[in-house]
Design a protein around this motif. Structure first.
Motif, short mmCIF file in Angstrom:
data_model
loop_
_atom_site.label_atom_id
_atom_site.label_comp_id
_atom_site.label_asym_id
_atom_site.label_seq_id
_atom_site.Cartn_x
_atom_site.Cartn_y
_atom_site.Cartn_z
N VAL A 212 26.52 2.75 -5.66
CA VAL A 212 26.35 4.20 -5.86
C VAL A 212 27.56 4.95 -5.32
N ALA A 213 28.08 4.54 -4.17
CA ALA A 213 29.25 5.20 -3.57
C ALA A 213 30.47 5.12 -4.47
N SER A 214 30.51 4.07 -5.30
CA SER A 214 31.66 3.94 -6.21
C SER A 214 31.51 4.79 -7.45
N GLY A 215 30.39 5.53 -7.56
CA GLY A 215 30.18 6.42 -8.69
C GLY A 215 29.31 5.87 -9.79
N GLU A 216 28.75 4.67 -9.60
CA GLU A 216 27.88 4.08 -10.63
C GLU A 216 26.44 4.59 -10.49
N VAL A 217 25.79 4.68 -11.61
CA VAL A 217 24.35 4.89 -11.60
C VAL A 217 23.73 3.49 -11.53
N SER A 218 23.10 3.14 -10.42
CA SER A 218 22.66 1.77 -10.18
C SER A 218 21.18 1.73 -9.82
N TRP A 219 20.65 0.53 -9.93
CA TRP A 219 19.25 0.31 -9.55
C TRP A 219 19.09 -1.10 -9.03
N GLN A 220 17.99 -1.34 -8.38
CA GLN A 220 17.74 -2.64 -7.77
C GLN A 220 16.24 -2.87 -7.66
N ARG A 221 15.79 -4.10 -8.06
CA ARG A 221 14.38 -4.45 -7.91
C ARG A 221 14.13 -4.91 -6.49
N VAL A 222 13.01 -4.50 -5.93
CA VAL A 222 12.65 -4.88 -4.58
C VAL A 222 11.18 -5.27 -4.58
N VAL A 223 10.80 -6.05 -3.57
CA VAL A 223 9.40 -6.43 -3.37
C VAL A 223 9.04 -6.07 -1.94
N VAL A 224 8.11 -5.19 -1.77
CA VAL A 224 7.68 -4.73 -0.45
C VAL A 224 6.17 -4.93 -0.35
N GLY A 225 5.76 -5.74 0.63
CA GLY A 225 4.32 -5.99 0.82
C GLY A 225 3.67 -6.64 -0.37
N GLY A 226 4.43 -7.46 -1.08
CA GLY A 226 3.88 -8.14 -2.24
C GLY A 226 3.85 -7.31 -3.50
N ARG A 227 4.35 -6.05 -3.43
CA ARG A 227 4.34 -5.17 -4.60
C ARG A 227 5.78 -4.99 -5.08
N ALA A 228 5.96 -5.10 -6.39
CA ALA A 228 7.29 -4.94 -6.96
C ALA A 228 7.61 -3.45 -7.13
N GLY A 229 8.87 -3.12 -6.94
CA GLY A 229 9.30 -1.74 -7.10
C GLY A 229 10.73 -1.68 -7.61
N LEU A 230 11.18 -0.45 -7.91
CA LEU A 230 12.52 -0.22 -8.42
C LEU A 230 13.16 0.93 -7.61
N VAL A 231 14.32 0.65 -7.02
CA VAL A 231 15.07 1.67 -6.28
C VAL A 231 16.30 2.03 -7.10
N MET A 232 16.48 3.38 -7.39
CA MET A 232 17.59 3.86 -8.23
C MET A 232 18.45 4.83 -7.42
N GLY A 233 19.70 4.85 -7.80
CA GLY A 233 20.58 5.79 -7.07
C GLY A 233 21.76 6.22 -7.92
N MET A 234 22.27 7.47 -7.66
CA MET A 234 23.48 7.96 -8.30
C MET A 234 24.15 8.97 -7.36
N ARG A 235 25.41 9.20 -7.60
CA ARG A 235 26.18 10.10 -6.73
C ARG A 235 26.70 11.27 -7.54
N VAL A 236 26.54 12.48 -6.96
CA VAL A 236 27.11 13.70 -7.54
C VAL A 236 27.93 14.35 -6.42
N SER A 237 29.24 14.37 -6.63
CA SER A 237 30.15 14.89 -5.59
C SER A 237 29.98 14.05 -4.33
N ASP A 238 29.67 14.64 -3.22
CA ASP A 238 29.49 13.88 -1.99
C ASP A 238 28.03 13.76 -1.61
N VAL A 239 27.15 13.95 -2.60
CA VAL A 239 25.71 13.84 -2.38
C VAL A 239 25.17 12.62 -3.14
#
Length: 433
Positions: A95-122
């Motif tokens: 995300v810091a490199s400017g890509e719109v990225s995502w990643q699959r995660v498993v927390v407590g046996g439940r699958a999830g999706l974490v997404m991220g993107m950068r706009v300026s310095d946010v």
């Protein structure tokens, strides 16, 4: 060794099972991948669209579909309910490199999706669960394995049908070969279709027809020769009887030669008579002349007629409907065989046994070799192959067996536990067929 039917069934089921499992597995994996990718793409597009419409740092603008979100300003969390530690360093780096990225995660046996993107310095991050997709995937897996199971059931049914259609001609050929081996030369099999099995059936029929013709020709030849020999043999017998009577008055070698000629003429006459009898059995011309007979008395007459006074008897009066002449032939052949090849004492037993007459002839000789037992009733069979000839014709036991079968009975050979051979004749007391 498993039967051919079992092997065909196993091979067919294994092949169909492996195919069904592979197809179901590949279908499941491919559908699962497509389902997850579509969910990911949809979630990322929604996330990107929401972030792009933001005009100020306000977490409330994030979609309600997101179960958690966080906004990082220069690496620090400024707003949101998502724990920043849930964002992996790898995702933050992309995300810091400017890509719109995502990643699959498993927390407590439940699958999830974490997404991220950068706009300026946010940096904007959002997480959502994939419970709906996981449920769809489980349903998909269940459907895939149910389909595989149904395919296996269908495979078993098809395998049974295929094995039946393939093995039926094989069973018919086996049964036909068995009957042909037992002497039924009229045996034929049905020829169905034009495949390889049909070709084998046709070849079997051709071979059986050729064998039937050859055996018929051989039997006819034996019968014709035997018949033609009877007239000259009758004349020879009359001459040799005279020579035999005068042999003791002839000097030296002349007397020996006369006795030898007389004996060999009798042997040849007996052989021709046996061949004629065998030819009648082969042609189906042999018939019974049944009469009610005391079997014990008939056996006694057989011994007395031939002068076998040294045979031990255990005779119980029992009446049966049999052919007296053929019964005499059977008993005479069995006793003669025991006297010639067995050891004394030779025992003749007659008794009744539940609707049957049992006649046993036993001796105390060396018994029968296990390799000889299956062949004792074969025509011209000799236990000692080195013997060029024997006193008998080699047909006596074969004729005895044929007469037993003609009466609807049986004749078997065995060894006695205490040593020696025993031949057991069983005849129905009510008569033969």
């Amino acid at each position: 060794m498993k039967s051919l039917r079992t092997r065909l069934l196993i091979a067919f089921v294994v092949l169909c099972g492996v195919t069904a499992a592979v197809v179901a597995g590949v279908t499941y994996v491919r559908a699962r991948t497509v389902l997850l990718e579509k969910a990911q793409v949809a979630a990322v597009e929604a996330f990107t669209e929401k972030v792009a419409r933001m005009t100020e740092l306000n977490a409330d603008l994030l979609s309600d579909r997101f179960s958690a979100a966080v906004i990082l300003h220069r690496g620090r969390a400024v707003q949101g309910g998502l724990d920043p530690s849930a964002v992996s360093p790898e995702l933050r780096a992309r995300v810091a490199s400017g890509e719109v990225s995502w990643q699959r995660v498993v927390v407590g046996g439940r699958a999830g999706l974490v997404m991220g993107m950068r706009v300026s310095d946010v940096e904007f991050y959002s997480a959502r669960t994939m419970d709906d997709e996981q449920r769809d995937i489980r349903e998909l897996a269940l459907v895939a394995w149910l389909a595989a199971g149904c395919s296996m059931v269908v495979a078993v049914l098809l395998a049974l049908l295929a094995a039946r259609s393939v093995l039926r001609p094989v069973r018919e050929l086996r049964e036909a070969a068995r009957r042909l081996g037992e002497g039924d030369l009229t045996t034929r099999v049905a020829v169905r279709g034009s495949d390889e099995l049909a070709g084998v059936a046709a070849t079997f029929n051709t071979t059986a027809e050729a064998l039937e013709r050859q055996v018929a020709d051989a039997r006819r030849f034996v019968a014709d020769v035997s018949h033609e020999l009877r007239t000259p043999l009758a004349a020879m017998t009359a001459v040799t009887d005279v020579l035999d009577e005068e042999a003791e008055h002839l000097p030296g070698d002349a007397g020996t030669a006369a006795r030898l000629v007389a004996q060999e003429t009798r042997n040849l006459t007996r052989l021709v008579d046996d061949l004629m009898e065998i030819s009648r059995f082969d042609s189906g011309a042999a018939a019974l002349a049944p009469d009610e007979v005391d079997v014990a008395a008939a056996a006694t007459a057989t011994l007395r007629l031939r002068g076998w006074s040294d045979v031990v008897t255990d005779l119980h009066p029992v009446t049966a409907v049999v052919d007296p002449r053929r019964l005499d032939v059977v008993v005479a052949n069995l006793v003669a065989n025991a006297l010639r090849h067995g050891g004394p004492p030779v025992t003749l037993t007659v008794r009744g046994e539940r609707g049957q007459v049992v006649v046993e002839v036993a001796d105390r000789g060396p018994g029968l070799d296990p390799e000889v037992l299956p062949h004792v009733f074969d025509r011209f069979y000799k236990a000692d192959s080195s013997r060029a000839r024997s006193e008998g014709s080699g047909l006596g036991l074969a004729i005895a067996w044929e007469n037993a079968v003609l009466h609807g009975g049986s004749l078997v050979a065995a060894n006695r536990p205490g040593g020696g051979a025993v031949f057991t004749l069983r005849l129905p007391s009510g008569g033969g067929r």
